[in-house]
Design a protein around this motif. Structure first.
Motif, PDB file in Angstrom:
ATOM      1  N   ARG A 676      25.405 -59.489  78.547  1.00 57.91           N
ATOM      2  CA  ARG A 676      24.715 -59.580  79.838  1.00 57.91           C
ATOM      3  C   ARG A 676      25.543 -60.378  80.845  1.00 57.91           C
ATOM      4  NH1 ARG A 676      19.561 -60.538  76.409  1.00 57.91           N
ATOM      5  NH2 ARG A 676      18.363 -58.606  76.688  1.00 57.91           N
ATOM      6  N   MET A 677      26.192 -61.442  80.398  1.00 59.26           N
ATOM      7  CA  MET A 677      27.038 -62.215  81.305  1.00 59.26           C
ATOM      8  C   MET A 677      28.287 -61.435  81.709  1.00 59.26           C
ATOM      9  SD  MET A 677      26.937 -66.230  80.169  1.00 59.26           S
ATOM     10  CE  MET A 677      27.245 -66.048  78.427  1.00 59.26           C
ATOM     11  N   LEU A 678      28.768 -60.598  80.798  1.00 55.42           N
ATOM     12  CA  LEU A 678      29.992 -59.835  81.075  1.00 55.42           C
ATOM     13  C   LEU A 678      29.731 -58.607  81.946  1.00 55.42           C
ATOM     14  CD1 LEU A 678      31.747 -59.902  77.580  1.00 55.42           C
ATOM     15  CD2 LEU A 678      32.518 -61.041  79.670  1.00 55.42           C
ATOM     16  N   GLN A 679      28.512 -58.070  81.936  1.00 54.57           N
ATOM     17  CA  GLN A 679      28.228 -56.796  82.607  1.00 54.57           C
ATOM     18  C   GLN A 679      28.665 -56.755  84.062  1.00 54.57           C
ATOM     19  OE1 GLN A 679      26.631 -53.676  84.795  1.00 54.57           O
ATOM     20  NE2 GLN A 679      25.571 -55.620  84.996  1.00 54.57           N
ATOM     21  N   PRO A 680      28.425 -57.785  84.882  1.00 54.50           N
ATOM     22  CA  PRO A 680      28.868 -57.690  86.278  1.00 54.50           C
ATOM     23  C   PRO A 680      30.382 -57.529  86.433  1.00 54.50           C
ATOM     24  CG  PRO A 680      27.264 -59.462  86.018  1.00 54.50           C
ATOM     25  CD  PRO A 680      27.646 -59.019  84.643  1.00 54.50           C
ATOM     26  N   VAL A 681      31.137 -58.057  85.472  1.00 53.17           N
ATOM     27  CA  VAL A 681      32.601 -58.037  85.592  1.00 53.17           C
ATOM     28  C   VAL A 681      33.208 -56.871  84.824  1.00 53.17           C
ATOM     29  CG1 VAL A 681      34.715 -59.393  85.372  1.00 53.17           C
ATOM     30  CG2 VAL A 681      32.525 -60.550  85.730  1.00 53.17           C
ATOM     31  N   ILE A 682      32.813 -56.700  83.564  1.00 57.12           N
ATOM     32  CA  ILE A 682      33.355 -55.592  82.768  1.00 57.12           C
ATOM     33  C   ILE A 682      32.189 -54.676  82.354  1.00 57.12           C
ATOM     34  CG2 ILE A 682      35.435 -56.773  82.011  1.00 57.12           C
ATOM     35  CD1 ILE A 682      34.111 -57.406  79.382  1.00 57.12           C
ATOM     36  N   PRO A 683      31.716 -53.874  83.282  1.00 55.04           N
ATOM     37  CA  PRO A 683      30.471 -53.117  83.066  1.00 55.04           C
ATOM     38  C   PRO A 683      30.573 -52.000  82.037  1.00 55.04           C
ATOM     39  CG  PRO A 683      31.483 -52.484  85.149  1.00 55.04           C
ATOM     40  CD  PRO A 683      32.259 -53.653  84.639  1.00 55.04           C
ATOM     41  N   PHE A 684      31.769 -51.468  81.815  1.00 49.37           N
ATOM     42  CA  PHE A 684      31.872 -50.280  80.965  1.00 49.37           C
ATOM     43  C   PHE A 684      32.003 -50.639  79.490  1.00 49.37           C
ATOM     44  CE2 PHE A 684      33.463 -49.232  85.222  1.00 49.37           C
ATOM     45  CZ  PHE A 684      32.489 -48.312  85.575  1.00 49.37           C
ATOM     46  N   VAL A 685      32.904 -51.555  79.161  1.00 45.42           N
ATOM     47  CA  VAL A 685      33.019 -51.994  77.765  1.00 45.42           C
ATOM     48  C   VAL A 685      31.718 -52.650  77.311  1.00 45.42           C
ATOM     49  CG1 VAL A 685      34.145 -53.658  76.234  1.00 45.42           C
ATOM     50  CG2 VAL A 685      35.525 -52.223  77.728  1.00 45.42           C
ATOM     51  N   SER A 686      31.138 -53.491  78.162  1.00 47.01           N
ATOM     52  CA  SER A 686      29.894 -54.168  77.777  1.00 47.01           C
ATOM     53  C   SER A 686      28.774 -53.160  77.539  1.00 47.01           C
ATOM     54  CB  SER A 686      29.485 -55.190  78.844  1.00 47.01           C
ATOM     55  OG  SER A 686      29.281 -54.574  80.098  1.00 47.01           O
ATOM     56  N   ALA A 687      28.715 -52.109  78.359  1.00 49.44           N
ATOM     57  CA  ALA A 687      27.686 -51.079  78.171  1.00 49.44           C
ATOM     58  C   ALA A 687      27.931 -50.296  76.881  1.00 49.44           C
ATOM     59  CB  ALA A 687      27.659 -50.135  79.367  1.00 49.44           C
ATOM     60  N   ASN A 688      29.204 -50.003  76.591  1.00 47.42           N
ATOM     61  CA  ASN A 688      29.533 -49.299  75.348  1.00 47.42           C
ATOM     62  C   ASN A 688      29.092 -50.099  74.130  1.00 47.42           C
ATOM     63  OD1 ASN A 688      32.724 -47.940  76.550  1.00 47.42           O
ATOM     64  ND2 ASN A 688      30.642 -47.190  76.820  1.00 47.42           N
ATOM     65  N   ILE A 689      29.410 -51.397  74.128  1.00 50.72           N
ATOM     66  CA  ILE A 689      29.031 -52.254  72.991  1.00 50.72           C
ATOM     67  C   ILE A 689      27.509 -52.342  72.871  1.00 50.72           C
ATOM     68  CG2 ILE A 689      29.142 -54.590  72.049  1.00 50.72           C
ATOM     69  CD1 ILE A 689      31.864 -54.895  73.426  1.00 50.72           C
ATOM     70  N   TRP A 690      26.838 -52.462  74.005  1.00 51.88           N
ATOM     71  CA  TRP A 690      25.365 -52.511  74.026  1.00 51.88           C
ATOM     72  C   TRP A 690      24.787 -51.292  73.316  1.00 51.88           C
ATOM     73  CZ3 TRP A 690      22.295 -56.452  75.618  1.00 51.88           C
ATOM     74  CH2 TRP A 690      20.959 -56.192  75.851  1.00 51.88           C
ATOM     75  N   ASN A 691      25.372 -50.146  73.594  1.00 53.18           N
ATOM     76  CA  ASN A 691      24.919 -48.898  72.988  1.00 53.18           C
ATOM     77  C   ASN A 691      25.265 -48.845  71.500  1.00 53.18           C
ATOM     78  OD1 ASN A 691      23.940 -46.024  73.334  1.00 53.18           O
ATOM     79  ND2 ASN A 691      26.019 -45.621  72.604  1.00 53.18           N
ATOM     80  N   GLU A 692      26.507 -49.243  71.174  1.00 51.77           N
ATOM     81  CA  GLU A 692      26.956 -49.194  69.774  1.00 51.77           C
ATOM     82  C   GLU A 692      26.148 -50.131  68.882  1.00 51.77           C
ATOM     83  OE1 GLU A 692      31.027 -50.175  70.243  1.00 51.77           O
ATOM     84  OE2 GLU A 692      31.637 -48.170  70.897  1.00 51.77           O
TER      85      GLU A 692
END
Length: 858
Positions: A676-692
């Motif tokens: 959640r802290m990373l999402q504003p800066v690295i939105p794509f990798v963080s979203a991928n990990i969230w899903n995985e």
């Protein structure tokens, strides 16, 4: 299966994830893009600005705001016209031969191609804008706003025509503003010329860097207090070559200490001379054509020699005039002289001051109100030091020359009768109604300065002049402007002036100014140096998240940013570290962890949750204050040091016991909040990990709530910190003495906290040491103010240890002196967070000095 960055962005755009919802009832947060010019591709400066905006927008979405990030592009009149004209010339097509309509059609074709390229690049950067609201500074709505603003200002008596001196580009054949002129240091000459006094044997020497302009001389100025020339004031000198009588006037503009103390006055071709001429009613003679060639048509006293110069380029005429002065004996001497020569920022031509009739806007009243908005805190500059730049320009502002002799741009909505009467209206039809049915009208051919339409941007993009437009009512005023400090004059000030004039409100409450982007060695990027970096190349090589993370780490307040490929590589390594850490916990079963139960929490889990809570609070504080670099720094050290290096290592020994469940449920919470802290800066990798990790859908992650602290017992967390400091100290001793981990070491504590005994087994396990009795052959080191550690090394030389400590002490004393001097110099000038960082470093250095002194004494 996770999506790539491009796939995820497209899915979110297509499905409205970037659109605001006015019906949500949430507080609004709006940013309008500083519109990129349609003159090519985005550069690294754009990447920084747009990423900084997007980070804030994504953060605000997560913290409960209805967010609008409004995109668009700028027509960039002079720059765009120049590019398209060059392209046509390469094909053998001249602008004036094909005419205005056909030429504008060519520019609209260019706009369609270039603007499309820019918007694709913005999408590639992850810029989460509402593309359904995309605007262009010459679209229909913007054009209507520009005309409305012009008409209102004209009817209010603030827009008028006047004959004044302007910066004239003799190649582009248009006026340009002071802000679009670059002063270039040039090695030239200073010519000393003798002017004889009429009816006298006396003469006066003037020095000039532009002898060709003497054809337009109508006076000589001397300081009224200059004893050398007092008696000449009111008399006349004879202009060499022509023989014209020109008056000698007393004026403070003449500096007794510079040159000869006497200044030739050419009112039509120098801004200072123009003012002197007005004060003394001196004639004004224009000697140049628009192309900066000699024009003798207005020289009633021109002789055959002067007439022979007609049509000659100004610099060719200079050579001929100097030769003639030498021939006549009026050239006294020539000196090498380095001075500042004005060049057009766009085309590079040397500017010629020229007297022309132009449209002007009196902004003095708007400027005063704009200054008040900043001084009363209704608009805040970040960092605050840029307020002084804003004030210095507005407090000394001159009438704004708003007309340009260009074809591309907003054509001035003024219409003339054959006898010169002017009607200002939105269209020829409206003007005709005002003028009468049988009156022939012609529209003014000039266009408006690009910054006129840009100044309306925060209002016009949201529907102004229709103040009942839904977007204007809901999203104006906007919230934050993020831009480079170099356009505070060009754009920021004008937006504030127009907004306060037309709406009575500030257009935004915060202006965040970032520095220039330089290469990793601090050099300015330029094509000639070969150090220009294309952000799209970096994205293709390292991925968009690594580029965005690097931008965030470098975006500190009040300083330029040194950017290099190695930094992006480091960004990618950090992202890899995050992935590896998550993968470790996934293999341990974190996905299926039970719900966190604080009653079962142990010292280790309490410690990491406490560190997480501190990181969340500090990160929010940093991003709320637009301290991007500090935001990244806080997250980096929490993830790398606390979570990966310490928590994972401390947890390994307990994963097979009764504490496994609480450790996994704790790791689950921490990973979620890291993402959640990373999402504003690295939105794509963080979203991928969230899903995985099966935390939720990757597309929906953009709307997840921001990281939140959890309730945690903190009474044991300082014990873990103490233990980690001891472990770190022992590891440093091994490294300094080149002792491998496999070599057993004996340790003891001369002093330690009362409850330290509970953590001795963990210290022994993580450092391959054994607690022993204190002996004389142990060396001493201070861990903290309550702990002195003793270590028995395989072979020890106390003299060498003392010498090493003394050497370290010398270095730390130098650092203390340096930091003390830096802080003294920064007080009252640098941002508070930077000063606080220096003070923190000073405190650490002082503690280290105390520790070294204790070791030496031991």
């Amino acid at each position: 299966m996770t999506m790539t960055a491009d796939e995820l962005y497209k899915f979110q755009e297509d499905n409205g994830y970037f659109k605001p919802n006015p019906q949500s009832g949430k507080p609004t947060f709006t940013i309008v893009i500083p519109p990129p010019n349609i003159t090519g591709q985005l550069h690294l400066g754009h990447a920084f600005t747009m990423t900084m905006q997007d980070i804030i927008i994504r953060y605000k979405r997560m913290t409960g705001f209805d967010c609008l990030l409004l995109p668009g592009t700028d027509h960039a009149a002079i720059a765009t016209q120049m590019i398209v004209e060059k392209q046509l010339m390469a094909k053998g097509i001249e602008r004036k031969k094909i005419g205005r309509t056909a030429f504008l059609n060519e520019i609209w074709k260019w706009k369609a191609e270039c603007a499309g390229t820019i918007t694709k690049q913005l999408r590639k950067l992850g810029y989460s804008a509402d593309w359904s609201r995309e605007r262009f500074t010459m679209d229909d709505g913007m054009s209507d706003a520009v005309k409305e603003a012009f008409i209102r200002l004209y009817n209010d008596g603030l827009i008028y025509k006047a004959n004044r001196l302007v910066n004239w580009d003799p190649v582009l054949l248009t006026s340009v503003s002071d802000l679009e002129v670059n002063m270039v240091e040039t090695n030239g000459s200073m010519w000393h010329i003798r002017y004889d006094i009429d009816g006298s044997d006396e003469s006066i020497i003037v020095a000039t860097t532009r002898p060709e302009t003497m054809l337009g001389d109508t006076g000589i100025a001397v300081n009224p207090n200059d004893e050398r020339f007092k008696h000449l004031i009111g008399k006349y000198a004879i202009l060499p070559i022509i023989g014209r009588k020109i008056q000698i006037v007393g004026d403070d503009y003449a500096d007794m200490t510079k040159g000869t103390g006497a200044v030739k006055i050419t009112p039509a071709h120098d801004f200072n001379d123009f003012e002197v001429g007005k004060r003394h009613n001196l004639p004004i003679i224009n000697i140049f054509t628009p192309q900066a060639k000699i024009d003798t048509s207005k020289l009633t006293d021109a002789n055959d020699f002067v007439k022979s110069l007609d049509g000659m380029d100004r610099f060719d005429a200079r050579k001929v005039i100097v030769e003639k002065l030498s021939e006549l004996g009026n050239l006294i001497k020539i000196e090498p002289y380095t001075h500042q020569v004005p060049h057009c920022e766009r085309g590079g031509a040397i500017i010629e001051p020229r007297l022309t009739e132009q449209w002007y806007l009196d902004v003095s009243g708007m400027a005063k109100k704009s200054i008040d908005l900043v001084k009363t805190g209704k608009i805040k500059f970040v960092p605050k030091m840029w307020e002084n730049t804003f004030f210095s320009w507005l407090e000394n502002i001159e009438p704004w020359c708003i007309s340009r002799q260009l074809w591309w741009g907003h054509q001035i909505p003024a219409f003339y009768t054959d006898d010169g009467k002017v009607f200002v209206a939105k269209s020829m039809e409206e003007a005709q109604k005002i003028a009468g049915p049988n009156v022939h009208l012609t529209q003014d051919e000039d266009t408006l300065d690009t910054w006129f339409s840009s100044g309306l941007w925060p209002m016009s993009t949201l529907g102004w002049p229709n103040t009942e437009a839904p977007d204007f009512k809901h999203y104006f005023p906007t919230s934050t402007l993020i831009t480079g400090f170099d356009i505070i004059f060009f754009w920021v000030a004008r937006m504030i002036m127009f907004s306060v004039y037309f709406t009575g409100k500030a257009p935004f409450d915060t202006v965040v100014c970032h520095g220039l982007v330089r290469d990793e060695h601090g050099q300015k990027m330029s094509k000639t140096k070969g150090n220009v970096i294309n952000p799209l190349d970096l994205i293709n090589e390292f991925g968009i998240d690594a580029v965005r993370w690097t931008i965030c780490t470098l975006s500190g307040q009040g300083r330029d940013m040194n950017f290099g490929r190695s930094l992006v590589e480091n960004g990618r390594k950090f992202i890899t570290k995050v992935k590896n850490a998550v993968n470790f916990w996934e293999q341990k079963g974190v996905k299926t962890a039970n719900t966190f139960d604080s009653a079962k929490s142990i010292a280790t889990t309490n410690w990491i949750l406490d560190k997480m809570n501190i990181a969340i609070a500090n990160a929010k504080r940093a991003i709320d204050d637009y301290r991007y670099d500090e935001y990244a720094h806080i997250i980096y050290h929490f993830v790398w040091d606390d979570f990966c290096d310490n928590f994972i290592e401390l947890s390994k020994s307990e994963m097979d016991g009764e504490n496994k469940d609480i450790i996994l449920s704790t790791a689950n919470i921490v990973i979620k909040n890291i993402l959640r802290m990373l999402q504003p800066v690295i939105p794509f990798v963080s979203a991928n990990i969230w899903n995985e990790m099966d935390f939720g859908d990757e597309a929906d992650f953009i709307n997840e709530a921001y990281a939140e602290p959890v309730d945690v017992a903190t009474q044991n967390t300082s014990d873990i910190d103490w233990m980690l400091n001891v472990i770190s100290t022992i590891r440093n001793i091994r490294a300094e003495n080149k002792i491998g981990f496999k070599t057993d070491l004996q340790i003891a504590f001369k002093t330690k906290p009362s409850n330290a005994t509970n953590y001795i087994p963990l210290i022994e396990a993580h450092t391959n040491t054994k607690l022993a009795e204190i002996s004389d052959d142990m060396i001493s080191t201070v861990v903290d103010e309550n702990t002195t550690l003793l270590v028995k090394l395989p072979s020890i030389n106390k003299d060498e240890a003392k010498q090493k400590a003394q050497s370290e002490l010398q270095e730390i004393e130098k650092r203390i002196a340096s930091l003390t001097a830096q802080i003294a110099k920064m007080e009252g000038k640098a941002p508070a967070n930077i000063i606080n960082d220096r003070k923190k470093s000073l405190d650490e250095a002082i503690k280290k000095k105390e520790q070294l002194n204790a070791i030496i004494k031991e």
